[in-house]
Motif scaffolding. Structure first.
Motif, short mmCIF file in Angstrom:
data_model
loop_
_atom_site.label_atom_id
_atom_site.label_comp_id
_atom_site.label_asym_id
_atom_site.label_seq_id
_atom_site.Cartn_x
_atom_site.Cartn_y
_atom_site.Cartn_z
N GLN A 160 -7.64 -11.52 -6.88
CA GLN A 160 -8.12 -10.68 -5.79
C GLN A 160 -7.49 -9.30 -5.88
O GLN A 160 -6.53 -9.10 -6.62
CB GLN A 160 -7.79 -11.30 -4.44
CG GLN A 160 -6.30 -11.40 -4.18
CD GLN A 160 -5.99 -12.13 -2.88
OE1 GLN A 160 -6.81 -12.87 -2.37
NE2 GLN A 160 -4.81 -11.91 -2.35
N SER A 161 -8.02 -8.39 -5.13
CA SER A 161 -7.42 -7.07 -5.02
C SER A 161 -6.06 -7.22 -4.34
O SER A 161 -5.90 -8.02 -3.42
CB SER A 161 -8.32 -6.16 -4.19
OG SER A 161 -7.67 -4.95 -3.91
N SER B 200 -4.81 -4.97 -2.59
CA SER B 200 -4.90 -4.17 -1.36
C SER B 200 -6.18 -4.54 -0.62
O SER B 200 -6.88 -5.47 -1.01
CB SER B 200 -4.90 -2.68 -1.70
OG SER B 200 -6.12 -2.34 -2.34
N ASP B 201 -6.49 -3.80 0.41
CA ASP B 201 -7.72 -4.04 1.16
C ASP B 201 -8.95 -3.44 0.49
O ASP B 201 -10.06 -3.65 0.93
CB ASP B 201 -7.59 -3.46 2.58
CG ASP B 201 -6.59 -4.23 3.42
OD1 ASP B 201 -6.35 -5.42 3.13
OD2 ASP B 201 -6.05 -3.64 4.37
N GLU B 202 -8.72 -2.64 -0.55
CA GLU B 202 -9.82 -1.96 -1.24
C GLU B 202 -10.40 -2.82 -2.34
O GLU B 202 -9.69 -3.58 -3.00
CB GLU B 202 -9.31 -0.65 -1.86
CG GLU B 202 -8.77 0.35 -0.86
CD GLU B 202 -9.82 0.88 0.08
OE1 GLU B 202 -10.97 1.09 -0.36
OE2 GLU B 202 -9.49 1.09 1.25
N ASN B 203 -11.71 -2.69 -2.57
CA ASN B 203 -12.34 -3.31 -3.72
C ASN B 203 -11.82 -2.58 -4.96
O ASN B 203 -11.73 -1.37 -4.98
CB ASN B 203 -13.86 -3.15 -3.63
CG ASN B 203 -14.58 -3.83 -4.75
OD1 ASN B 203 -14.11 -4.83 -5.30
ND2 ASN B 203 -15.73 -3.31 -5.11
#
Length: 102
Positions: free
Chosen positions: A40-41, A43-46
């Motif tokens: 997964q990322s 962070s919260d960003e794609n």
């Protein structure tokens, strides 16, 4: 008596290619089941990583920069406590920039 407890270990990578290499090493070298591995990322960003790699890096005219290069990729795995040291080494060999968990 063997320690059969599990733990979650996490590693961060700059590129998707390095994260995928780490997953292959976990499966092939350590016998970790794919459902116990997560990508997964971080962070919260794609994101596709923090820098181009693979197809993004190898194109005529230079690397692509239109992808979502918004941060690091995190690979985490639920592993046996007796596998921690070996998995940490594999993450390092695959290019992890940070490894955490015990």
């Amino acid at each position: 008596m063997a320690d059969d407890s599990t733990t979650t270990i996490r590693a961060r990578f700059e590129t998707r290619a390095a994260a995928e290499l780490a997953v292959e090493q976990l499966v092939q070298q350590h016998g970790i089941s794919r459902p116990d591995i997560f990508i997964q990322s971080a962070s919260d960003e794609n994101t596709a990583g923090s820098k181009p790699s693979g197809g993004d890096a190898s194109r005529e005219g230079g690397a692509r920069h239109d992808g979502a290069f918004e941060g690091e990729i995190e690979v985490s795995a639920d592993i046996g406590a007796d596998q921690v040291a070996a998995v940490q080494r594999s993450f390092g060999d695959a290019g992890a920039i940070r490894v955490s968990g015990k």
